[in-house]
Design an enzyme around this catalytic site. Sequence first.
Site, mmCIF file in Angstrom:
data_model
loop_
_atom_site.group_PDB
_atom_site.id
_atom_site.type_symbol
_atom_site.label_atom_id
_atom_site.label_comp_id
_atom_site.label_asym_id
_atom_site.label_seq_id
_atom_site.Cartn_x
_atom_site.Cartn_y
_atom_site.Cartn_z
ATOM 1 N N SER A 382 3.798 -12.061 49.216
ATOM 2 C CA SER A 382 4.377 -12.048 47.940
ATOM 3 C C SER A 382 4.742 -13.640 46.851
ATOM 4 O O SER A 382 2.642 -13.856 46.486
ATOM 5 C CB SER A 382 5.878 -11.603 47.788
ATOM 6 N N LYS A 407 1.338 -7.826 48.192
ATOM 7 C CA LYS A 407 1.982 -7.364 47.444
ATOM 8 C C LYS A 407 2.229 -8.514 46.150
ATOM 9 O O LYS A 407 2.364 -9.373 46.165
ATOM 10 C CB LYS A 407 3.465 -7.276 48.194
#
Length: 468
Positions: A382, A407
């Site tokens: 992320s 992600k």
Amino acid sequence: MRVTLLCNSSSSLPLSQSNISKPPSISNFKSPNWAKKTLIGALSGVLSFGLLVSSPSSVAFESPSVQLPSPPSSSPEYCREEQLEDRAEAESDTVVTDEGIVEEAWEIVNGSFLDTGRHRWSPETWKRKKEDIRSTSIQSRTKAHDIIKRMLASLGDPYTRFLEPEQFSKMARYDMSGIGINIKEVPDENGGVKLKVLGVVLDGPAHSAGVRQDDEVLAVNGMDVTGKSAFEVLSLLQGPNETFVTLKVKHGNCGPTQSIEVERQLVARTPVFYRFEQMENGTMSVGYMRLKEFNALARKDLVIAMKRLQDMGASYFVLDLRDNLGGLVQAGIEIAKVFLNEGDTVIYTVGRDPQYQQTIVADAAPLTTAPLIVMVNNNTASASEIVASALHDNCRAVLVGERTFGKGLIQSVFELHDGSGVVVTVGKYVTPSHKDINGNGIEPDYRNFPAWSEVKQHLSQCKYAQQQ
């Protein structure tokens, strides 16, 4: 109401079980096989929020086109009463039907959903879904919600989902401040932005002190917050437990203003660990920095660590992002900017809606231009991947370790008219070299720790992403 959370938490993201009190020595780095477990709760537990909050799309009392009558100067409470009356009148004009709630959810997906690879969505199939809805008898709110759930499940996107009213309410009150409030940016009448309280934790520190939902935040500890982002203001609000912070707020759209002292009741822990090391037989002075997560203190504490390491003589740096599952996306963006030259691309966002098609660039000179290694593994996810790709693609760092998790999606949370909500995937992150992070991750330059001479040579031969 629509709140762009830039959510990056994952219900299937692996999380290291080991509690690492002290990171492994960088001089003995090898790619470990970390234990894993399931991270439960897409928006609970380890969260990955970005505080890039969009203005509400359907809240009448915040629209700049609404003209409120001027209140008598002797009665500031009059303005708030007028606002509440106008709001109640507007709400009474809206009849919320079960069919209308389902169609509202359908329209949100139709206008914003981004299919990120499963290829189950198309305008034609989604239009047929609406025709099926109109031919269905919806006799209760529970059935309406069940239809929305099935409709969203048909998209095949694990992050697009329905929120019951109580779930949406909790999300709006999610506390990133340490005093029980969340803040959003909304447009003002002059074309700029102002900061408003999106949610208040009932009986929390701020609520008990007198802060209310929809209050405008004007200053924190005497510092004017005009021009600052919601992320920056939340950083100012955080601090040690049982210390005090003073907020200057304006109640409602037209006053009065009030300075309110609030006691912090949550511990804001630093995510930064750093140390000074001599490497390669004492010929290299290296500043090692481990960043465990991206919270509101991350940038501030990382900058402090870097400056202290520079004062100690560090001429090379290591940024350790192993097992960093993410956190606040905006914190990741701001940390990447610390190392980048002005004008360098941090990340691209891609979406069907133009508001999610952005190029985010560094806007100031870097704090250091020293050679940099970024350590990553398959639990680097992320916001960590945003930092790693930005520094790698702009030739500011080499990556060492394992391929990252992969992600890189953006979700928005939309409120429906009955107080429920839908979380919808609306965009994704693309690296400065135009690579899709989601599902792919980022491949490192080296598996094992290289010599610093190799690092310098690699960076000197690197081509900037913008030149590719």
